[in-house]
Motif scaffolding. Structure first.
Motif, PDB file in Angstrom:
ATOM      1  N   UNK A 194      49.091  -2.633  -2.334  1.00 17.89           N
ATOM      2  CA  UNK A 194      47.846  -2.527  -3.106  1.00 17.89           C
ATOM      3  C   UNK A 194      46.638  -2.608  -2.178  1.00 17.89           C
ATOM      4  N   UNK A 195      46.677  -3.546  -1.229  1.00 18.65           N
ATOM      5  CA  UNK A 195      45.567  -3.678  -0.278  1.00 18.65           C
ATOM      6  C   UNK A 195      45.389  -2.410   0.553  1.00 18.65           C
ATOM      7  N   UNK A 196      46.488  -1.814   1.002  1.00 15.28           N
ATOM      8  CA  UNK A 196      46.423  -0.588   1.799  1.00 15.28           C
ATOM      9  C   UNK A 196      45.830   0.552   0.977  1.00 15.28           C
ATOM     10  N   UNK A 214      27.727 -13.791  -0.135  1.00 19.16           N
ATOM     11  CA  UNK A 214      28.367 -12.534  -0.533  1.00 19.16           C
ATOM     12  C   UNK A 214      29.551 -12.223   0.377  1.00 19.16           C
ATOM     13  N   UNK A 215      29.432 -12.549   1.662  1.00 18.31           N
ATOM     14  CA  UNK A 215      30.560 -12.361   2.585  1.00 18.31           C
ATOM     15  C   UNK A 215      31.724 -13.264   2.205  1.00 18.31           C
ATOM     16  N   UNK A 216      31.413 -14.497   1.783  1.00 20.50           N
ATOM     17  CA  UNK A 216      32.458 -15.404   1.331  1.00 20.50           C
ATOM     18  C   UNK A 216      33.164 -14.881   0.090  1.00 20.50           C
ATOM     19  N   UNK A 217      32.393 -14.332  -0.854  1.00 16.86           N
ATOM     20  CA  UNK A 217      32.994 -13.728  -2.042  1.00 16.86           C
ATOM     21  C   UNK A 217      33.890 -12.551  -1.660  1.00 16.86           C
ATOM     22  N   UNK A 218      33.444 -11.769  -0.669  1.00 13.24           N
ATOM     23  CA  UNK A 218      34.232 -10.621  -0.220  1.00 13.24           C
ATOM     24  C   UNK A 218      35.564 -11.087   0.380  1.00 13.24           C
ATOM     25  N   UNK A 219      35.518 -12.096   1.232  1.00 10.75           N
ATOM     26  CA  UNK A 219      36.753 -12.602   1.837  1.00 10.75           C
ATOM     27  C   UNK A 219      37.676 -13.211   0.785  1.00 10.75           C
ATOM     28  N   UNK A 220      37.098 -13.911  -0.186  1.00 13.09           N
ATOM     29  CA  UNK A 220      37.902 -14.479  -1.266  1.00 13.09           C
ATOM     30  C   UNK A 220      38.573 -13.384  -2.083  1.00 13.09           C
ATOM     31  N   UNK A 221      37.810 -12.316  -2.383  1.00  9.62           N
ATOM     32  CA  UNK A 221      38.370 -11.206  -3.158  1.00  9.62           C
ATOM     33  C   UNK A 221      39.484 -10.508  -2.390  1.00  9.62           C
ATOM     34  N   UNK A 222      39.275 -10.291  -1.080  1.00 13.60           N
ATOM     35  CA  UNK A 222      40.300  -9.631  -0.263  1.00 13.60           C
ATOM     36  C   UNK A 222      41.562 -10.481  -0.175  1.00 13.60           C
ATOM     37  N   UNK A 226      42.604 -12.955  -2.459  1.00 12.29           N
ATOM     38  CA  UNK A 226      43.235 -13.318  -3.726  1.00 12.29           C
ATOM     39  C   UNK A 226      43.578 -12.114  -4.598  1.00 12.29           C
ATOM     40  N   UNK A 227      42.659 -11.152  -4.695  1.00 15.33           N
ATOM     41  CA  UNK A 227      42.803 -10.114  -5.717  1.00 15.33           C
ATOM     42  C   UNK A 227      43.957  -9.136  -5.492  1.00 15.33           C
ATOM     43  N   UNK A 228      44.299  -8.726  -4.249  1.00 16.57           N
ATOM     44  CA  UNK A 228      45.471  -7.838  -4.126  1.00 16.57           C
ATOM     45  C   UNK A 228      46.742  -8.430  -4.717  1.00 16.57           C
TER      46      UNK A 228
END
Length: 223
Positions: free
Chosen positions: A95-97, A198-206, A208-210
């Motif tokens: 999914x991440x790819x 916003x960078x922290x939210x991005x890293x968290x999303x990358x 957790x979300x996949x």
């Protein structure tokens, strides 16, 4: 394993590139919204310099929704999604790819257009840079959240309205912080805080979300 990752990534890039509507429509939609903004309000340069960054963010958000709506639909229709579930690679990694390829093809061109749009509307170099950075950090979150909502509605008929109702409350904080970064720059203030958040939210999303998307897809396919 690395060769399989490269194969999946290259294949998705190639398929997205060949399906030109996947990336041409969002770019055209993005440019149309921004070009209509001065016509709908005023061509006054000072007004545009103040409000066009927010318009660019909203246009990028809507273009992201347009590009992400059918992200897993083709795989489900041709039976490829079942093959992904049986793959030796973790589904979260696949999914991440796939979403990385999706972001490169559909979102990255919009970000690269931002400096040109900033020059057209006479934005300062620092404002253009902050807008560029905020979109670079924020658009992956939009792609991941949108994909999660698509996974929730996968297989439903006429899921467009439900998809919008799911996505908009989740992406509103991203829009607020993205625009706030640019406003801080225009006010002469430091953007370190909002950009770091916003960078922290991005890293968290990358992070957790996949996995969450993969789990949601497994549940949906089991049903």
């Amino acid at each position: 394993m690395l060769s399989r990752i490269k194969f999946i990534f290259y294949t998705d890039l190639l398929l997205l590139w060949r399906r030109s509507q996947e990336w041409l429509y969002p770019i055209a939609f993005f440019l149309i919204i921004i070009s209509l903004f001065p016509l709908a309000f005023t061509p006054d340069p000072q007004f545009l310099q103040k409000y066009i960054p927010g318009c660019i963010w909203i246009a990028a958000l809507l273009a992201s929704l347009l590009s992400i709506e059918n992200v897993f639909l083709t795989d489900m229709e041709d039976g490829h999604l079942e093959q992904l579930l049986l793959s030796e690679l973790p589904l979260s990694l696949i999914v991440f790819i796939k979403l990385s390829a999706q972001w490169i093809v559909t979102e990255l061109p919009l970000i690269l257009l931002t400096p040109l749009l900033g020059l057209v509307f006479h934005l300062s170099p620092y404002t253009i840079l902050s807008l560029f950075l905020s979109l670079l950090v924020g658009t992956p979150i939009l792609t991941l959240i949108g994909s999660l909502c698509v996974a929730f509605t996968l297989g439903l008929r006429q899921h467009g309205v439900l998809l919008g109702l799911l996505i908009f409350p989740l992406i509103t904080p991203v829009l607020i912080f993205g625009v706030n970064i640019v406003q801080q720059t225009q006010a002469g203030l430091s953007i370190t805080g909002p950009l770091a958040f916003l960078s922290g939210l991005c890293m968290l999303a990358i992070t957790v979300l996949p996995g969450t998307i993969a789990a949601t897809m497994r549940v949906g396919m089991d049903d």
